[in-house]
Design a protein around this motif. Structure first.
Motif, PDB file in Angstrom:
ATOM      1  N   TRP A   1      15.963 -20.800  10.792  1.00  0.00           N
ATOM      2  CA  TRP A   1      15.432 -19.520  10.323  1.00  0.00           C
ATOM      3  C   TRP A   1      15.962 -19.137   8.945  1.00  0.00           C
ATOM      4  CZ3 TRP A   1      11.587 -17.813  13.313  1.00  0.00           C
ATOM      5  CH2 TRP A   1      11.542 -18.257  14.634  1.00  0.00           C
ATOM      6  N   MET A   2      17.180 -19.561   8.616  1.00  0.00           N
ATOM      7  CA  MET A   2      17.774 -19.196   7.328  1.00  0.00           C
ATOM      8  C   MET A   2      17.082 -19.886   6.154  1.00  0.00           C
ATOM      9  SD  MET A   2      21.835 -19.042   8.332  1.00  0.00           S
ATOM     10  CE  MET A   2      21.772 -20.509   9.343  1.00  0.00           C
ATOM     11  N   SER A   3      16.362 -20.995   6.434  1.00  0.00           N
ATOM     12  CA  SER A   3      15.715 -21.747   5.354  1.00  0.00           C
ATOM     13  C   SER A   3      14.302 -21.259   5.057  1.00  0.00           C
ATOM     14  CB  SER A   3      15.680 -23.232   5.705  1.00  0.00           C
ATOM     15  OG  SER A   3      14.749 -23.478   6.751  1.00  0.00           O
TER      16      SER A   3
ATOM     17  N   ASN B   1      14.959 -10.505   6.837  1.00  0.00           N
ATOM     18  CA  ASN B   1      15.052 -10.901   8.240  1.00  0.00           C
ATOM     19  C   ASN B   1      14.031 -12.007   8.517  1.00  0.00           C
ATOM     20  OD1 ASN B   1      16.826  -8.776   8.486  1.00  0.00           O
ATOM     21  ND2 ASN B   1      15.429  -7.474   9.657  1.00  0.00           N
ATOM     22  N   THR B   2      14.486 -13.112   9.077  1.00  0.00           N
ATOM     23  CA  THR B   2      13.554 -14.154   9.502  1.00  0.00           C
ATOM     24  C   THR B   2      13.531 -14.298  11.013  1.00  0.00           C
ATOM     25  OG1 THR B   2      15.279 -15.813   9.136  1.00  0.00           O
ATOM     26  CG2 THR B   2      13.683 -15.457   7.353  1.00  0.00           C
ATOM     27  N   PHE B   3      14.530 -13.760  11.674  1.00  0.00           N
ATOM     28  CA  PHE B   3      14.576 -13.763  13.137  1.00  0.00           C
ATOM     29  C   PHE B   3      15.356 -12.541  13.585  1.00  0.00           C
ATOM     30  CE2 PHE B   3      16.703 -14.521  17.153  1.00  0.00           C
ATOM     31  CZ  PHE B   3      15.703 -15.051  17.939  1.00  0.00           C
ATOM     32  N   THR B   4      14.872 -11.878  14.637  1.00  0.00           N
ATOM     33  CA  THR B   4      15.642 -10.817  15.272  1.00  0.00           C
ATOM     34  C   THR B   4      15.463 -10.934  16.777  1.00  0.00           C
ATOM     35  OG1 THR B   4      14.018  -9.026  15.553  1.00  0.00           O
ATOM     36  CG2 THR B   4      14.949  -9.324  13.340  1.00  0.00           C
ATOM     37  N   SER B   5      16.424 -10.404  17.501  1.00  0.00           N
ATOM     38  CA  SER B   5      16.375 -10.496  18.962  1.00  0.00           C
ATOM     39  C   SER B   5      15.271  -9.631  19.557  1.00  0.00           C
ATOM     40  CB  SER B   5      17.732 -10.102  19.549  1.00  0.00           C
ATOM     41  OG  SER B   5      18.154  -8.851  19.051  1.00  0.00           O
TER      42      SER B   5
ATOM     43  N   GLY C   1      21.568  -5.731  18.532  1.00  0.00           N
ATOM     44  CA  GLY C   1      20.697  -6.898  18.491  1.00  0.00           C
ATOM     45  C   GLY C   1      21.240  -7.937  17.536  1.00  0.00           C
ATOM     46  N   MET C   2      20.483  -9.023  17.427  1.00  0.00           N
ATOM     47  CA  MET C   2      20.872 -10.127  16.556  1.00  0.00           C
ATOM     48  C   MET C   2      19.853 -10.283  15.444  1.00  0.00           C
ATOM     49  SD  MET C   2      21.202 -14.144  17.577  1.00  0.00           S
ATOM     50  CE  MET C   2      21.088 -15.411  16.320  1.00  0.00           C
ATOM     51  N   VAL C   3      20.327 -10.547  14.229  1.00  0.00           N
ATOM     52  CA  VAL C   3      19.454 -10.734  13.075  1.00  0.00           C
ATOM     53  C   VAL C   3      19.889 -11.993  12.332  1.00  0.00           C
ATOM     54  CG1 VAL C   3      18.732  -9.794  10.846  1.00  0.00           C
ATOM     55  CG2 VAL C   3      19.009  -8.261  12.806  1.00  0.00           C
TER      56      VAL C   3
END
Length: 329
Positions: A121-123, A224-228, A214-216
């Motif tokens: 997700w970080m890429s 943000n590319t992903f969140t819980s 939550g998680m980010v």
């Protein structure tokens, strides 16, 4: 990885991100029966799928039935090459979408977060390559049901499953609805009532930060590319080629598969009418345990003809993505 948080998609097939590449309506095919797409956000090597009104049944009282539309596709570098039934012609009445799926990486990172069997997700540096579950539910459909409108509605992918093996589920892109039908005693479809599991995914946006806890995961630009709060696509790379015949129960290898619907087949009814005429119907899909099959539906295009009625069906045998209903319900 020495320390940190592990994101592991192995137990859930793999954690992926689907995204829309193109919508097209009644495109023209060239002299090779093809149209070539070069979407700017396509990542060469990513799996590609086409769903929607990919084909149409033609014919009339004085003309035999035939299928017109998409017959398949392939990728070549940054090009997506879609094949059609006719050359130098317009694919009338088609309206479909082309999607890619970001493929998972094996391991990413030494410290902090290790991402295993998941998209890195970080890429991801473009919102156009992100996709998540926008809506899911188990719906009792009485004949037809209008799909909910979601964010970036033109990007949505609709996955379905019905546990009743006698019910054919059809997705009408034009009317934004699902219909359910089953055969009567004469082998003709009629609208019915059925419970259908529906998962709608959309794409083209950075997910919002969860309110509270939550998680980010963010990319280098701080997006943000992903969140819980946003459920991803769980997919192990599996697809199925719909059978050549409607009686073919095509095994998926998943106990309770879901698929995104395409219109790529037609099927004759069993009742001979006055003058030797038969009804021909567009097809939806039936689910029988771990297998799927195309089957006539009381929705979409229908013709009546007495010509070449020995041709009782046609299927383009296009591949369809298969996901696991047990991951979502």
């Amino acid at each position: 990885m020495a320390y940190g948080l592990v994101v592991n998609g192995k137990e859930l097939a793999a954690v992926n991100s689907p995204s829309l590449l193109a919508n097209d309506k009644e495109p023209w095919a060239d002299g090779n029966r093809q149209k070539i797409y070069t979407p700017p956000d396509y990542v060469p090597g990513n799996p590609v799928f086409i769903v929607g009104q990919t084909g149409y049944i033609f014919g009339s009282a004085t003309n035999p039935p035939f299928y017109g539309g998409v017959t398949g596709w392939r990728t070549d570098g940054n090009r997506i090459i879609v094949n059609f039934t006719q050359q130098n012609n317009q694919a009338f009445f088609t309206e479909f979408s082309i999607y890619q799926v970001q493929t998972p990486q094996s391991v990413s990172g030494s410290y902090g977060i290790m991402i295993q069997n998941s998209v890195d997700w970080m890429s991801i540096n473009s919102s156009q390559r992100l996709g998540f579950v926008a809506w899911k539910g188990i719906v009792t459909i009485n004949g037809q049901w209008t799909l909910p409108t979601v964010q970036n509605d033109n990007t949505k992918i609709v996955y379905v499953r019905c546990d009743d093996p006698g019910v054919s589920v059809y997705h009408s892109v034009e009317y934004n609805e699902l219909t359910v039908s089953r055969d009567n005693g004469s082998g003709e479809p009629f609208r019915t009532t059925a419970s259908v599991q529906v998962v709608i995914m959309n794409s083209g946006y950075y997910p919002p930060t969860p309110s509270g806890y939550g998680m980010v995961i963010k990319n280098a630009a701080g997006n943000n590319t992903f969140t819980s709060d946003c459920e991803p696509l769980l997919w192990d790379g599996r697809s199925v080629n719909v059978g050549r015949n409607p009686d073919d129960l095509v095994e998926t290898g998943i106990p309770r598969p879901m698929i995104p619907l395409a219109v790529n087949a037609f099927m004759r009814g069993n009742s001979e009418m006055s003058g030797g005429y038969y009804n021909y119907y567009s097809c939806g899909y039936r689910f029988n345990g771990s297998a799927v099959q195309f089957w006539r539906a009381d929705s979409g295009a229908k013709i009546q003809t007495k010509w070449n009625v020995s041709t009782r069906w046609y299927s383009s045998q296009m591949p369809l993505m298969v996901i696991n209903a047990d991951h979502y319900f």
